[in-house]
Design an enzyme around this catalytic site. Structure first.
Site, mmCIF file in Angstrom:
data_model
loop_
_atom_site.group_PDB
_atom_site.id
_atom_site.type_symbol
_atom_site.label_atom_id
_atom_site.label_comp_id
_atom_site.label_asym_id
_atom_site.label_seq_id
_atom_site.Cartn_x
_atom_site.Cartn_y
_atom_site.Cartn_z
ATOM 1 N N TYR A 82 0.823 -1.213 0.000
ATOM 2 C CA TYR A 82 0.000 0.000 0.000
ATOM 3 C C TYR A 82 0.852 1.256 0.000
ATOM 4 O O TYR A 82 0.417 2.308 -0.458
ATOM 5 C CB TYR A 82 -0.915 0.025 1.235
ATOM 6 C CG TYR A 82 -2.238 -0.666 1.039
ATOM 7 C CD1 TYR A 82 -2.293 -2.016 0.736
ATOM 8 C CD2 TYR A 82 -3.432 0.030 1.180
ATOM 9 C CE1 TYR A 82 -3.504 -2.659 0.564
ATOM 10 C CE2 TYR A 82 -4.653 -0.605 1.020
ATOM 11 C CZ TYR A 82 -4.687 -1.948 0.709
ATOM 12 O OH TYR A 82 -5.882 -2.563 0.547
ATOM 13 N N LYS A 131 2.959 -15.406 2.505
ATOM 14 C CA LYS A 131 3.181 -16.153 1.255
ATOM 15 C C LYS A 131 4.683 -16.405 1.169
ATOM 16 O O LYS A 131 5.364 -16.008 0.212
ATOM 17 C CB LYS A 131 2.649 -15.314 0.071
ATOM 18 C CG LYS A 131 2.622 -16.044 -1.262
ATOM 19 C CD LYS A 131 1.613 -17.176 -1.352
ATOM 20 C CE LYS A 131 1.782 -17.942 -2.649
ATOM 21 N NZ LYS A 131 0.954 -19.169 -2.707
ATOM 22 N N ASP A 153 -3.073 -18.329 0.594
ATOM 23 C CA ASP A 153 -4.041 -19.037 -0.263
ATOM 24 C C ASP A 153 -4.767 -20.111 0.549
ATOM 25 O O ASP A 153 -5.994 -20.257 0.462
ATOM 26 C CB ASP A 153 -3.367 -19.611 -1.524
ATOM 27 C CG ASP A 153 -2.063 -20.343 -1.256
ATOM 28 O OD1 ASP A 153 -1.573 -20.304 -0.113
ATOM 29 O OD2 ASP A 153 -1.527 -20.964 -2.197
ATOM 30 N N ASP A 201 -6.452 -6.922 3.993
ATOM 31 C CA ASP A 201 -7.557 -6.284 3.278
ATOM 32 C C ASP A 201 -8.444 -7.348 2.643
ATOM 33 O O ASP A 201 -9.669 -7.334 2.794
ATOM 34 C CB ASP A 201 -6.994 -5.347 2.201
ATOM 35 C CG ASP A 201 -8.093 -4.693 1.379
ATOM 36 O OD1 ASP A 201 -9.035 -4.169 1.996
ATOM 37 O OD2 ASP A 201 -8.024 -4.725 0.146
ATOM 38 N N ASP A 259 -12.415 -8.971 4.081
ATOM 39 C CA ASP A 259 -13.667 -8.957 3.307
ATOM 40 C C ASP A 259 -14.233 -10.369 3.206
ATOM 41 O O ASP A 259 -15.442 -10.582 3.328
ATOM 42 C CB ASP A 259 -13.444 -8.408 1.893
ATOM 43 C CG ASP A 259 -13.721 -6.914 1.791
ATOM 44 O OD1 ASP A 259 -13.506 -6.211 2.801
ATOM 45 O OD2 ASP A 259 -14.145 -6.454 0.715
HETATM 46 C C1 IPM Z 1 -10.448 -1.186 3.718
HETATM 47 C C2 IPM Z 1 -10.680 -0.574 2.364
HETATM 48 C C3 IPM Z 1 -9.523 0.357 2.051
HETATM 49 C C4 IPM Z 1 -8.264 -0.491 2.009
HETATM 50 C C5 IPM Z 1 -9.682 1.175 0.766
HETATM 51 C C6 IPM Z 1 -10.934 2.028 0.801
HETATM 52 C C7 IPM Z 1 -8.472 2.027 0.483
HETATM 53 O O1 IPM Z 1 -10.848 -1.561 1.402
HETATM 54 O O2 IPM Z 1 -10.336 -0.435 4.708
HETATM 55 O O3 IPM Z 1 -10.388 -2.413 3.803
HETATM 56 O O4 IPM Z 1 -7.948 -1.082 0.965
HETATM 57 O O5 IPM Z 1 -7.577 -0.554 3.024
HETATM 58 MG MG MG Z 2 -10.915 -3.521 2.183
#
Ligand code: IPM
Ligand code: MG
Length: 357
Positions: A142, A192, A224, A248, A252
């Site tokens: 990042y 990884k 993975d 990240d 999700d």
């Molecule tokens: C998160 C989001 C952010 C990230 C984006 C909005 C930059 O996806 O907080 O998980 O990738 O960190």
């Molecule tokens: Mg995210």
């Protein structure tokens, strides 16, 4: 008790609705616990691009630095998708994480008993889920040097760099170890290392850091495989510690276990002000209609009380009220099923307040 100051950043899309609901819950919980706080609202993201031409105004950064905690809704939206990369609304979040030195992102993934049937996975697989993802937030790909697409020798190419230093890995693994001690003591470091040099450093340093924490049992897993285990056997995880990018993606994925990404809070911590936000995005398609689920933001406000205002009492009060609201059958559109009581964003906030005790 001296008064605390909170900065609220509604952001874009559903940000305003969800932070309004969360703030009223926070006020009510603070009153009950005899905590006093003041708050000021600041702009970031697309709203700031429109008002000031930049996603993260200096004035917002200064206010956040001075504050005891920051509550953020969500930023971004299609309106700002085609601006220059350095002006993207997401830069507001990335900038705040950097400016405030927020190197640790805590994302607890829990399945509320009332919603176990809501998950796309079988209830028997998700019912035991209680995971804390500790995501490194100030380094990795990042923040490594980046080269936007350019034509070199007639071929268009782009480049992103993943960099981790020993101190960066040490501090996040240490924080994850302390978190694990307050839980089941099981730490899974995800990398990884079969391919990436940064991962091999990560794995080596993690193993060293854990030597200082007798109560913590460390294991390593490739990312993975972790992605697969999160859906096959999510109940086997306690604390996961991983890099910025892997965290990240995995958070999700793990969010789905709970039934709706709208339910999940997060805390971003460093050496100064902490920042609290739901893990979902700004959902511009449903903005302004009272459809958004405010519970992720309300639970983020609970984390703010826990980590930045030293009030476990207010935090636990909010956590319990949220669980009770779900037990009592209140549902926003994202988690609604026939037979339950459908409520708007604002009404969900009111129902949580009614159960604070
Ligand atoms: C998160 C989001 C952010 C990230 C984006 C909005 C930059 O996806 O907080 O998980 O990738 O960190
Ligand atoms: Mg995210």
């Amino acid at each position: 008790m001296s008064s605390k100051n909170i900065v609220v950043i509604p952001g874009d899309g559903i940000g305003a609705e969800i932070t309004t609901a969360a703030l009223s819950v926070a006020q009510a919980a603070a009153d009950k616990c005899h905590i006093s706080f003041t708050y000021e609202t600041k702009q970031a993201g697309g709203a700031a691009i429109d008002a000031y031409g930049v996603p993260l105004p200096e004035d917002t950064i200064t206010a956040c630095r001075r504050a005891d905690g920051v509550l953020l809704g969500a930023v971004g939206g299609p309106k700002w998708d085609n601006v220059a990369p350095e002006l993207r609304a997401e830069k507001a979040i990335l900038g705040l994480r950097k400016e405030l030195g927020l190197y640790a992102n805590l994302r607890p993934i829990k399945v509320f008993p009332a919603l176990a049937g809501q998950s796309p996975l079988k209830p028997e697989i998700v019912s035991s889920v209680d995971i804390l993802i500790v995501r490194e937030l100030n380094g990795g790909i990042y923040y490594g040097a980046r080269q936007e697409a350019t034509v070199i020798n007639g071929v268009e190419q782009a480049c992103d760099n993943e960099i981790y230093s020993r101190p960066e890995v040490e501090r996040i693994v240490r924080l994850a170890c302390r978190a694990a001690i307050g839980r089941k003591g099981k730490l899974m470091s995800v990398d990884k290392a079969n391919v990436l040099a940064t991962s091999r450093l990560w794995r080596k340093v993690a193993a060293e850091v854990v030597q200082d924490f007798e109560q913590v049992q460390l294991n390593h897993m490739y990312v993975d495989n972790c992605a697969m285990q999160l859906v096959l056997n999510p109940g086997s995880f306690d604390v996961i510690v991983t890099s910025n990018l892997f965290g990240d993606i995995l958070s999700d994925e793990a969010a789905v276990l709970s039934g709706s990404i709208g339910l999940l809070p997060s805390a971003s911590l460093g050496d100064g002000t902490g920042l609290y936000e739901p893990i979902h995005g700004s959902a511009p398609d449903i903005a302004g209609q009272g459809l958004a689920n405010p519970l992720g933001t309300i639970l983020s406000a609970a984390m703010l009380f826990r980590y930045s205002l030293s009030s476990e009492q207010a935090a636990a009060m909010i956590d319990q009220a949220v669980e009770q609201v779900l037990n009592d059958g209140y549902r926003t559109a994202d988690i609604y099923q026939p037979g339950f009581t459908k409520v708007s964003t604002e009404e969900m906030g009111r129902q949580v307040i009614a159960r604070l005790r």
